[in-house]
Design an enzyme around this catalytic site. Structure first.
Site, PDB file in Angstrom:
ATOM      1  N   ASN A 147       0.798  -1.225   0.000  1.00 23.91           N
ATOM      2  CA  ASN A 147       0.000   0.000   0.000  1.00 23.91           C
ATOM      3  C   ASN A 147       0.833   1.279   0.000  1.00 23.91           C
ATOM      4  O   ASN A 147       0.370   2.324  -0.470  1.00 23.91           O
ATOM      5  CB  ASN A 147      -0.989  -0.002   1.170  1.00 23.91           C
ATOM      6  CG  ASN A 147      -0.303  -0.069   2.517  1.00 23.91           C
ATOM      7  OD1 ASN A 147       0.738  -0.710   2.682  1.00 23.91           O
ATOM      8  ND2 ASN A 147      -0.886   0.580   3.506  1.00 23.91           N
ATOM      9  N   LYS A 170      12.603  -7.825   0.580  1.00 23.72           N
ATOM     10  CA  LYS A 170      11.573  -8.529  -0.171  1.00 23.72           C
ATOM     11  C   LYS A 170      10.339  -7.628  -0.247  1.00 23.72           C
ATOM     12  O   LYS A 170       9.626  -7.440   0.732  1.00 23.72           O
ATOM     13  CB  LYS A 170      11.214  -9.854   0.494  1.00 23.72           C
ATOM     14  CG  LYS A 170      10.205 -10.691  -0.322  1.00 23.72           C
ATOM     15  CD  LYS A 170       8.834 -10.594   0.294  1.00 23.72           C
ATOM     16  CE  LYS A 170       7.766 -11.332  -0.467  1.00 23.72           C
ATOM     17  NZ  LYS A 170       7.363 -10.729  -1.750  1.00 23.72           N
ATOM     18  N   GLY A 223       2.499  -5.694   7.387  1.00 21.32           N
ATOM     19  CA  GLY A 223       1.512  -6.491   6.664  1.00 21.32           C
ATOM     20  C   GLY A 223       0.376  -6.893   7.586  1.00 21.32           C
ATOM     21  O   GLY A 223       0.079  -6.210   8.569  1.00 21.32           O
ATOM     22  N   SER A 224      -0.228  -8.021   7.297  1.00 23.04           N
ATOM     23  CA  SER A 224      -1.410  -8.450   8.033  1.00 23.04           C
ATOM     24  C   SER A 224      -1.043  -9.093   9.369  1.00 23.04           C
ATOM     25  O   SER A 224       0.093  -9.545   9.579  1.00 23.04           O
ATOM     26  CB  SER A 224      -2.200  -9.463   7.199  1.00 23.04           C
ATOM     27  OG  SER A 224      -1.490 -10.687   7.095  1.00 23.04           O
ATOM     28  N   GLY A 228       2.040 -11.603  10.249  1.00 24.74           N
ATOM     29  CA  GLY A 228       2.945 -11.158  11.306  1.00 24.74           C
ATOM     30  C   GLY A 228       3.120 -12.193  12.392  1.00 24.74           C
ATOM     31  O   GLY A 228       4.236 -12.400  12.898  1.00 24.74           O
ATOM     32  N   GLU A 247       4.662  -4.448  12.129  1.00 22.42           N
ATOM     33  CA  GLU A 247       3.563  -3.487  12.011  1.00 22.42           C
ATOM     34  C   GLU A 247       2.439  -4.176  11.260  1.00 22.42           C
ATOM     35  O   GLU A 247       2.620  -4.580  10.107  1.00 22.42           O
ATOM     36  CB  GLU A 247       4.020  -2.217  11.289  1.00 22.42           C
ATOM     37  CG  GLU A 247       5.017  -1.380  12.079  1.00 22.42           C
ATOM     38  CD  GLU A 247       4.458  -0.875  13.400  1.00 22.42           C
ATOM     39  OE1 GLU A 247       3.218  -0.744  13.515  1.00 22.42           O
ATOM     40  OE2 GLU A 247       5.241  -0.609  14.319  1.00 22.42           O
ATOM     41  N   CYS A 281      -3.100   1.416   6.667  1.00 18.78           N
ATOM     42  CA  CYS A 281      -3.297   0.774   7.969  1.00 18.78           C
ATOM     43  C   CYS A 281      -3.806   1.763   9.006  1.00 18.78           C
ATOM     44  O   CYS A 281      -4.386   1.363  10.011  1.00 18.78           O
ATOM     45  CB  CYS A 281      -2.011   0.107   8.442  1.00 18.78           C
ATOM     46  SG  CYS A 281      -0.590   1.199   8.513  1.00 18.78           S
ATOM     47  N   GLN A 328      -8.196  -8.101  -3.371  1.00 22.58           N
ATOM     48  CA  GLN A 328      -8.663  -7.109  -2.411  1.00 22.58           C
ATOM     49  C   GLN A 328     -10.052  -6.602  -2.787  1.00 22.58           C
ATOM     50  O   GLN A 328     -10.881  -6.326  -1.916  1.00 22.58           O
ATOM     51  CB  GLN A 328      -7.681  -5.945  -2.330  1.00 22.58           C
ATOM     52  CG  GLN A 328      -8.025  -4.898  -1.275  1.00 22.58           C
ATOM     53  CD  GLN A 328      -8.054  -5.464   0.130  1.00 22.58           C
ATOM     54  OE1 GLN A 328      -7.131  -6.150   0.553  1.00 22.58           O
ATOM     55  NE2 GLN A 328      -9.117  -5.175   0.873  1.00 22.58           N
ATOM     56  N   GLU A 459       8.996   2.478  14.504  1.00 24.40           N
ATOM     57  CA  GLU A 459       9.655   2.855  13.266  1.00 24.40           C
ATOM     58  C   GLU A 459       9.755   4.376  13.177  1.00 24.40           C
ATOM     59  O   GLU A 459       9.049   5.101  13.873  1.00 24.40           O
ATOM     60  CB  GLU A 459       8.869   2.330  12.063  1.00 24.40           C
ATOM     61  CG  GLU A 459       8.784   0.812  12.018  1.00 24.40           C
ATOM     62  CD  GLU A 459       8.253   0.304  10.695  1.00 24.40           C
ATOM     63  OE1 GLU A 459       9.060  -0.166   9.878  1.00 24.40           O
ATOM     64  OE2 GLU A 459       7.033   0.384  10.486  1.00 24.40           O
TER      65      GLU A 459
END
Length: 478
Positions: A147, A170, A223-224, A228, A247, A281, A328, A459
């Site tokens: 995103n 990645k 990510g999700s 995670g 996150e 997010c 999505q 972060e």
């Protein structure tokens, strides 16, 4: 064809993937390498071999490389913003703004490379001195989402490099173009071979190697929540016990009180929930609105949504672009159906839109009469869908806002200093906004959440040092 970068060389892949434009699915943005688990292992080996020299390199060298890369990003922001919008679907102004933000992140972290602080303290024993210093972690695996395909990689990679770590990156499968451009710029800015490696490809293969390889010291992931949690399990199950920065999801509330400025509240709501196609997010998922302003607020949102154009990301009259891909898109439609079946009232939108180019166009969706137990009010949808829940007063609204497994962002619209202050203290979120959209962040401030939204150090900004360095305490006797 765009190749993977391993040990300073662009490597020919065994497979190639097509990067598809969600605004026009007939258009191929580019062809990109699809790396293998073997490629990921080679990248880790290259990063490990490059680490000792890079860890001992001059902070001035690290500063200069990051600064050169920041300057090139900024100079090419229109070009790269167009690439970003073409592969991710956010509008061109948003794409250009994201590239500029990535440039600012690199410039900020270039300065931080020169400001790695420590402490010298007297020891408690006679003749004893102590020093507290920070050292780089080692090899960092960076796993980024789709995103924010250039900003999030920038705010992970830049501090890793600034503090003397080497990186295997990645990117998300859906947005390899922005990732490739960022790595190419950093590589040409003067990074030694092996310091930054790019392995595009399957998350199960590439991510699996990064999380299990004994020579990877840390993982920074966005990510999700399910992914995670899998990464966390992999990181702690091996002998190296990797450091983690995770996150993950959000289900972010915006409280609107009776005393709020209605125009401000509506703009905060629409910007926070629906722009960037709701694919943030920190996007607002839930509007929790007190009784006195509820009906006017809902009318205001509907009027504002009625003026928005949903269309091709590169067209000047588009306010909101398409959903990122078919998967999505299907998730969004499923949640719209769930909301109807749960008994919420579909007050606006929810329709699939036809445009003159084939793409994933979805009308922003507003549900009212939602209650906190509904799935649309509890789960992260990650699309242009939001619900309104009515509350009696501030205390009930705050309770509903905090009644979630997530804790990333939360906002309030009010003119009451007392309620704003109480909300800032009691909202169970890592980011709190007053009379601002829940989305939108400053690059020099810490980013992260609570509960299931985040795990590990923050972060961005000066707080990034806590993840990307190891503290060492040294004792010396005269």
């Amino acid at each position: 064809m765009h190749r993977n970068l391993i040990d300073g060389h662009w490597r020919e892949p065994a497979e190639v993937t097509r990067n598809i434009n969600p605004s026009d699915t007939r258009e191929i943005v580019g062809l990109y390498a699809r790396g293998s688990a073997a490629d990921a292992r080679h990248a880790v080996e290259a990063a490990r071999a490059a680490f000792p020299a890079w860890a001992e390199s001059s902070p001035q060298l690290r500063h200069d490389i990051l600064a050169r890369a920041a300057n090139e990003l900024l100079a090419r922001k229109e070009e790269l913003g167009r690439l970003l919008s073409s592969e991710e679907g956010k509008t061109l102004p948003e794409g250009i703004g994201e590239v500029a933000r990535a440039a600012s992140v690199l410039a900020f972290m270039a300065g931080e490379a020169l400001r790695i602080r420590g402490d010298r303290l007297p020891g408690l024993q006679p003749g004893s001195d102590t020093e507290v210093t920070r050292e780089p972690l080692g090899v960092v695996g960076v796993i980024a989402p789709w995103n924010f395909p250039i900003a999030i990689p920038a705010w992970k990679i830049a501090p890793a490099l600034a503090y003397g770590n080497t990186v295997v990156f990645k990117p998300a499968d859906l947005v390899p173009g922005s990732a490739w451009a960022l790595v190419d710029i950093l590589h040409r800015a003067g990074l030694p071979n092996g310091v930054l490696n790019l392995v595009m490809g399957s998350g199960s293969q590439i991510g699996g190697v990064l999380c299990s390889h004994p020579e990877v010291d840390a993982i920074s992931f966005t990510g999700s929540v399910p992914t995670g949690r899998r990464i966390a399990a992999d990181c702690v199950s091996g002998p190296s016990m990797k450091r983690m920065q995770l996150e993950m999801g959000g289900n972010n509330p915006l409280i609107v009180l009776d005393d709020a400025d209605l125009e401000v509240a509506v703009e905060c709501a629409v910007q926070g929930a629906f722009f960037s196609t709701g694919q943030r997010c920190t996007a607002t998922s839930r509007f929790i609105v007190t009784e006195g302003i509820h009906d006017r607020f809902v009318r205001g949102i509907i009027q504002r949504l009625d003026r928005l154009n949903i269309g091709h990301a590169l067209r000047a009259d588009s306010h909101i672009g398409p959903v990122v891909d078919q998967k999505q898109f299907d998730v969004d439609l499923e949640y719209i159906d769930i909301g109807r079946k749960e008994g919420a009232r579909l007050a606006w939108g929810g329709e699939v839109l036809e445009r003159d180019t084939p793409g994933y166009y979805l009308q922003p969706t507003l549900f009212t009469e939602a209650n906190p137990s509904m799935r649309i009010a509890r789960e992260e949808i990650f699309g242009p869908i939001a619900s309104v829940t009515q509350a009696r007063d501030f205390e009930e609204a705050l309770h509903i806002a905090n009644d979630t497994e997530f804790g990333l962002a939360a906002g309030i619209c009010t003119t009451s200093l007392r309620h704003a202050s109480q909300f800032k203290r009691q909202a169970q979120a890592g980011i709190v906004k007053v009379n601002q959209a829940t989305s939108g962040l400053d690059y020099h401030l810490p980013f992260g959440g609570r509960k299931a939204s985040s795990y590990g150090p923050r972060e961005q900004g000066q707080y990034a040092v806590d993840f990307y360095t190891v503290v060492k305490t040294a004792y010396t006797s005269a």
